[in-house]
Design a protein around this motif. Structure first.
Motif, PDB file in Angstrom:
ATOM      1  N   VAL A  23       0.837  -1.188   0.000  1.00 41.40           N
ATOM      2  CA  VAL A  23       0.000   0.000   0.000  1.00 41.40           C
ATOM      3  C   VAL A  23       0.876   1.243   0.000  1.00 41.40           C
ATOM      4  CG1 VAL A  23      -1.802   1.273   1.206  1.00 41.40           C
ATOM      5  CG2 VAL A  23      -1.816  -1.229   1.237  1.00 41.40           C
ATOM      6  N   ALA A  24       0.596   2.137  -0.935  1.00 40.44           N
ATOM      7  CA  ALA A  24       1.366   3.372  -1.048  1.00 40.44           C
ATOM      8  C   ALA A  24       0.616   4.531  -0.417  1.00 40.44           C
ATOM      9  CB  ALA A  24       1.638   3.671  -2.509  1.00 40.44           C
ATOM     10  N   SER A  25       1.344   5.423   0.205  1.00 37.40           N
ATOM     11  CA  SER A  25       0.768   6.652   0.729  1.00 37.40           C
ATOM     12  C   SER A  25       1.725   7.791   0.438  1.00 37.40           C
ATOM     13  CB  SER A  25       0.480   6.538   2.227  1.00 37.40           C
ATOM     14  OG  SER A  25       1.668   6.278   2.946  1.00 37.40           O
ATOM     15  N   GLY A  26       1.158   8.979   0.323  1.00 36.62           N
ATOM     16  CA  GLY A  26       1.991  10.141   0.037  1.00 36.62           C
ATOM     17  C   GLY A  26       2.210  10.383  -1.441  1.00 36.62           C
ATOM     18  N   PHE A  27       1.762   9.473  -2.272  1.00 35.57           N
ATOM     19  CA  PHE A  27       1.848   9.649  -3.715  1.00 35.57           C
ATOM     20  C   PHE A  27       0.858   8.692  -4.356  1.00 35.57           C
ATOM     21  CE2 PHE A  27       4.160   5.834  -5.152  1.00 35.57           C
ATOM     22  CZ  PHE A  27       4.591   5.326  -3.939  1.00 35.57           C
ATOM     23  N   THR A  28       0.543   8.910  -5.620  1.00 33.94           N
ATOM     24  CA  THR A  28      -0.355   8.008  -6.335  1.00 33.94           C
ATOM     25  C   THR A  28       0.462   7.106  -7.244  1.00 33.94           C
ATOM     26  OG1 THR A  28      -0.681   9.669  -8.051  1.00 33.94           O
ATOM     27  CG2 THR A  28      -2.294   9.593  -6.274  1.00 33.94           C
ATOM     28  N   LEU A  29       0.039   5.849  -7.273  1.00 36.35           N
ATOM     29  CA  LEU A  29       0.813   4.839  -7.998  1.00 36.35           C
ATOM     30  C   LEU A  29       0.725   4.962  -9.512  1.00 36.35           C
ATOM     31  CD1 LEU A  29       0.179   1.574  -5.954  1.00 36.35           C
ATOM     32  CD2 LEU A  29       2.253   2.956  -6.040  1.00 36.35           C
ATOM     33  N   ASP A  30      -0.263   5.683 -10.000  1.00 37.96           N
ATOM     34  CA  ASP A  30      -0.540   5.713 -11.435  1.00 37.96           C
ATOM     35  C   ASP A  30       0.708   5.963 -12.281  1.00 37.96           C
ATOM     36  OD1 ASP A  30      -3.912   6.694 -11.627  1.00 37.96           O
ATOM     37  OD2 ASP A  30      -2.784   6.469  -9.774  1.00 37.96           O
ATOM     38  N   TYR A  31       1.593   6.827 -11.799  1.00 36.91           N
ATOM     39  CA  TYR A  31       2.726   7.249 -12.616  1.00 36.91           C
ATOM     40  C   TYR A  31       4.039   6.599 -12.190  1.00 36.91           C
ATOM     41  CZ  TYR A  31      -0.782  10.731 -13.641  1.00 36.91           C
ATOM     42  OH  TYR A  31      -1.955  11.352 -13.986  1.00 36.91           O
ATOM     43  N   TYR A  32       3.905   5.530 -11.401  1.00 33.66           N
ATOM     44  CA  TYR A  32       5.092   4.885 -10.869  1.00 33.66           C
ATOM     45  C   TYR A  32       5.212   3.444 -11.343  1.00 33.66           C
ATOM     46  CZ  TYR A  32       5.981   8.686  -7.603  1.00 33.66           C
ATOM     47  OH  TYR A  32       6.272   9.901  -7.052  1.00 33.66           O
ATOM     48  N   ALA A  33       6.421   3.075 -11.695  1.00 31.49           N
ATOM     49  CA  ALA A  33       6.724   1.660 -11.875  1.00 31.49           C
ATOM     50  C   ALA A  33       6.857   1.028 -10.493  1.00 31.49           C
ATOM     51  CB  ALA A  33       8.022   1.478 -12.655  1.00 31.49           C
ATOM     52  N   ILE A  34       6.339  -0.170 -10.345  1.00 31.69           N
ATOM     53  CA  ILE A  34       6.372  -0.858  -9.063  1.00 31.69           C
ATOM     54  C   ILE A  34       7.064  -2.206  -9.237  1.00 31.69           C
ATOM     55  CG2 ILE A  34       5.061  -1.792  -7.138  1.00 31.69           C
ATOM     56  CD1 ILE A  34       4.780   1.215  -7.438  1.00 31.69           C
ATOM     57  N   GLY A  35       8.003  -2.474  -8.374  1.00 28.85           N
ATOM     58  CA  GLY A  35       8.709  -3.750  -8.421  1.00 28.85           C
ATOM     59  C   GLY A  35       8.576  -4.495  -7.111  1.00 28.85           C
ATOM     60  N   TRP A  36       8.588  -5.797  -7.199  1.00 22.40           N
ATOM     61  CA  TRP A  36       8.706  -6.657  -6.033  1.00 22.40           C
ATOM     62  C   TRP A  36      10.090  -7.301  -6.073  1.00 22.40           C
ATOM     63  CZ3 TRP A  36       5.754  -7.106  -1.806  1.00 22.40           C
ATOM     64  CH2 TRP A  36       4.435  -6.683  -1.868  1.00 22.40           C
ATOM     65  N   PHE A  37      10.755  -7.254  -4.932  1.00 27.29           N
ATOM     66  CA  PHE A  37      12.082  -7.825  -4.795  1.00 27.29           C
ATOM     67  C   PHE A  37      12.088  -8.761  -3.598  1.00 27.29           C
ATOM     68  CE2 PHE A  37      14.524  -5.182  -7.737  1.00 27.29           C
ATOM     69  CZ  PHE A  37      13.606  -4.182  -8.000  1.00 27.29           C
ATOM     70  N   ARG A  38      13.098  -9.595  -3.528  1.00 30.16           N
ATOM     71  CA  ARG A  38      13.233 -10.445  -2.354  1.00 30.16           C
ATOM     72  C   ARG A  38      14.707 -10.619  -2.018  1.00 30.16           C
ATOM     73  NH1 ARG A  38      11.191 -16.257  -4.909  1.00 30.16           N
ATOM     74  NH2 ARG A  38      13.027 -16.660  -6.230  1.00 30.16           N
ATOM     75  N   GLN A  39      14.941 -10.885  -0.748  1.00 28.17           N
ATOM     76  CA  GLN A  39      16.299 -11.090  -0.285  1.00 28.17           C
ATOM     77  C   GLN A  39      16.308 -12.217   0.727  1.00 28.17           C
ATOM     78  OE1 GLN A  39      18.311  -7.582   1.169  1.00 28.17           O
ATOM     79  NE2 GLN A  39      20.297  -8.506   0.773  1.00 28.17           N
ATOM     80  N   ALA A  40      17.013 -13.272   0.380  1.00 21.46           N
ATOM     81  CA  ALA A  40      17.176 -14.403   1.280  1.00 21.46           C
ATOM     82  C   ALA A  40      18.457 -14.209   2.092  1.00 21.46           C
ATOM     83  CB  ALA A  40      17.244 -15.697   0.483  1.00 21.46           C
ATOM     84  N   PRO A  41      18.565 -14.847   3.248  1.00 20.94           N
ATOM     85  CA  PRO A  41      19.768 -14.695   4.076  1.00 20.94           C
ATOM     86  C   PRO A  41      21.034 -15.040   3.308  1.00 20.94           C
ATOM     87  CG  PRO A  41      18.058 -15.805   5.309  1.00 20.94           C
ATOM     88  CD  PRO A  41      17.560 -15.693   3.900  1.00 20.94           C
ATOM     89  N   GLY A  42      21.995 -14.144   3.357  1.00 23.88           N
ATOM     90  CA  GLY A  42      23.268 -14.383   2.707  1.00 23.88           C
ATOM     91  C   GLY A  42      23.272 -14.169   1.209  1.00 23.88           C
ATOM     92  N   LYS A  43      22.150 -13.700   0.667  1.00 24.21           N
ATOM     93  CA  LYS A  43      22.057 -13.493  -0.773  1.00 24.21           C
ATOM     94  C   LYS A  43      21.749 -12.037  -1.081  1.00 24.21           C
ATOM     95  CE  LYS A  43      20.668 -18.176  -2.060  1.00 24.21           C
ATOM     96  NZ  LYS A  43      19.703 -18.980  -2.860  1.00 24.21           N
ATOM     97  N   GLU A  44      22.025 -11.648  -2.307  1.00 27.04           N
ATOM     98  CA  GLU A  44      21.713 -10.290  -2.737  1.00 27.04           C
ATOM     99  C   GLU A  44      20.225 -10.157  -3.020  1.00 27.04           C
ATOM    100  OE1 GLU A  44      25.974  -9.092  -4.849  1.00 27.04           O
ATOM    101  OE2 GLU A  44      24.104  -9.067  -6.001  1.00 27.04           O
ATOM    102  N   ARG A  45      19.766  -8.923  -2.936  1.00 27.63           N
ATOM    103  CA  ARG A  45      18.380  -8.647  -3.268  1.00 27.63           C
ATOM    104  C   ARG A  45      18.170  -8.886  -4.765  1.00 27.63           C
ATOM    105  NH1 ARG A  45      15.672  -3.479  -0.522  1.00 27.63           N
ATOM    106  NH2 ARG A  45      16.700  -4.555   1.197  1.00 27.63           N
TER     107      ARG A  45
END
Length: 123
Positions: A23-45
Motif C-alpha cells: 500500500v502506497a501513501s503520500g503519492f499516487t501509484l498511477d505514474y510509478y513503476a512498481i517492483g517486487w524484490f526479495r532477499q534471502a539470508p546471505g544473498k543479494e536482493r
C-alpha cells in the motif's frame, strides 16, 4: 511523506499460496513503476516482478514465471503479488519498491522502498 507498506507474508508449506500487498501513501501509484524484490539470508536482493507505469505491462524473473502474478489497483493505491505453488527456495524477505516513470528489475532503479515482509516456505 512517501511510504510503502507491505503485508501478507507468513509461514506456509510447499505448494501453498500467499498474496502480498503493498500500500502506497503520500503519492499516487498511477505514474510509478512498481517492483517486487526479495532477499534471502546471505544473498543479494533480486528482482521478482515489476509492473510498468505506462501500460501496466508486467515482467517476471524466470524463477517465478508462471507461479507469481503482479497486479495493481490504482484506485486503492495498492500493488499485489500473488504467489502460487510456493517452494522452499522462495523463502525470503519480500520488498516492494516504487519509481516515478520507468524502472525494471534492478534494485538501484528504485528510490522508494517498503520495510519488507517475511515469507517462509517450509514443511
Amino acid at each position: 511523506q512517501v511510504q510503502l507498506v507491505e503485508s501478507g507474508g507468513g509461514l506456509v508449506q510447499p505448494g501453498d499460496s500467499l498474496r502480498l500487498s503493498c500500500v502506497a501513501s503520500g503519492f499516487t501509484l498511477d505514474y510509478y513503476a512498481i517492483g517486487w524484490f526479495r532477499q534471502a539470508p546471505g544473498k543479494e536482493r533480486e528482482g521478482v516482478a515489476y509492473t510498468s507505469s505506462s501500460d501496466g505491462s508486467t515482467f517476471y524473473a524466470d524463477s517465478v514465471k508462471g507461479r507469481f502474478t503482479i497486479s495493481r489497483d490504482n484506485a486503492k493505491n495498492t500493488v499485489y503479488l500473488q504467489m502460487n505453488s510456493l517452494k522452499p527456495e522462495d523463502t525470503a524477505v519480500y520488498y516492494c519498491a516504487a519509481e516515478f516513470g520507468i524502472a525494471g528489475m534492478e534494485a538501484d532503479e528504485y528510490d522508494y522502498w517498503g520495510q519488507g515482509t517475511q515469507v517462509t516456505v517450509s514443511s
